[in-house]
Motif scaffolding. Sequence first.
Motif, short mmCIF file in Angstrom:
data_model
loop_
_atom_site.label_atom_id
_atom_site.label_comp_id
_atom_site.label_asym_id
_atom_site.label_seq_id
_atom_site.Cartn_x
_atom_site.Cartn_y
_atom_site.Cartn_z
N VAL A 210 -3.12 -11.43 -4.68
CA VAL A 210 -2.69 -9.33 -4.50
C VAL A 210 -2.51 -8.42 -3.66
O VAL A 210 -1.68 -7.23 -4.35
CB VAL A 210 -4.39 -9.17 -4.13
N THR A 211 -1.45 -9.06 -2.34
CA THR A 211 -0.59 -8.57 -2.10
C THR A 211 0.44 -8.45 -3.13
O THR A 211 1.51 -7.16 -2.65
CB THR A 211 0.12 -8.75 -0.48
N PHE A 212 0.86 -9.31 -3.90
CA PHE A 212 1.74 -9.31 -4.39
C PHE A 212 1.86 -8.24 -5.55
O PHE A 212 3.05 -7.56 -5.93
CB PHE A 212 2.33 -10.29 -5.28
N LEU A 213 1.27 -8.37 -6.18
CA LEU A 213 0.37 -7.04 -7.42
C LEU A 213 0.58 -5.70 -6.70
O LEU A 213 0.62 -4.47 -7.37
CB LEU A 213 -0.79 -7.43 -7.63
N ALA A 214 0.25 -5.86 -5.38
CA ALA A 214 0.06 -4.44 -4.81
C ALA A 214 1.34 -4.42 -4.89
O ALA A 214 2.09 -2.69 -5.32
CB ALA A 214 -0.32 -4.47 -3.75
N LEU A 215 2.24 -4.91 -4.24
CA LEU A 215 3.85 -4.70 -4.25
C LEU A 215 4.57 -4.22 -6.44
O LEU A 215 5.04 -3.23 -6.30
CB LEU A 215 4.57 -5.45 -4.45
N LEU A 216 4.31 -4.53 -7.03
CA LEU A 216 4.48 -5.07 -8.42
C LEU A 216 4.14 -3.02 -9.33
O LEU A 216 3.96 -2.52 -9.12
CB LEU A 216 4.32 -5.59 -9.57
N GLU A 217 2.94 -2.25 -8.45
CA GLU A 217 2.50 -1.72 -8.26
C GLU A 217 3.26 -0.76 -8.03
O GLU A 217 3.36 0.55 -8.52
CB GLU A 217 0.93 -1.29 -8.33
N LEU A 218 3.40 -0.35 -7.20
CA LEU A 218 4.71 0.47 -5.84
C LEU A 218 5.46 0.27 -6.34
O LEU A 218 6.06 1.40 -6.62
CB LEU A 218 4.12 -0.04 -4.53
#
Length: 273
Positions: A210-218
């Motif tokens: 979920v943290t990785f997906l948040a980074l991709l969203e940013l």
Amino acid sequence: MEQMEIPYEVKLDAFTGPLDLLLHLIRKHEIDIYDIPVSLITQQYLEYLQLMKELNLSFAGEFLVMAATLIQIKSRMLLPQEAETPMEEEEGEDPRSELVRRLVEYQQFKDVAGELSDREKFWRDMFQREPMDVPKIREVLMDDVSMFDLLGALQEVLTRTEAQVVVDITPDTLTVQDRINGIIERLEDNPTITFTSLFDNATTRLVVIVTFLALLELVRMKLVKIFQGDLFGAIRISRTFLAEVDGNKTDGPGESDGLDSLNHGGNNGNGYH
């Protein structure tokens, strides 16, 4: 391996094709492109594909076609000599030869495209036009870092996380929005952080993903810049938004429109239950 349903799809322009992934693996393992260890490359390729599927990354069907091609080549190389047909014996062609030819040709095109891009940047800087009063457009900021570099770094984090013996205290609900807010808060205090530091407090695979997906969203929202100083070196993340100190914006190289949209309820939470 823990399986999760992730109702969240990520699409990034920086994502490239299966030949790029193969070239990435060849460089990463310092392999001679003319003597590819098909068994190793196939295993690594399938692991990347599984991770992409688990992250619900959008990728073309040609990735699956290449996976089938690699498995076919691996199977042909495992066949004993006496099992080959007379025609194959006469030709004596290495099952890898067509793949090697495609990779070499593709690398040549990439090299030429890179040279043309560098030449364009040189002439653009040499002969500048008068500035126009138009809104500044920012590109997706992933300097010298491919999606495959990020996936490789993520695999290392997941390996370390799964090796830890910890008590699972993951909250019942974990959202991409929560992790986005956490990354934003860290970048407000530190303009640049390392990729691995994002996962310092991650104790489960779910939190890591979920943290990785948040980074991709940013990255997609152009709120962060990802860069890598050396080939396969440490990946770093820097902010492009303006940080706020005592109510005043300061110290940021980029615009803050994306951050404002986040603060007004963008992305609707993207919950994981």
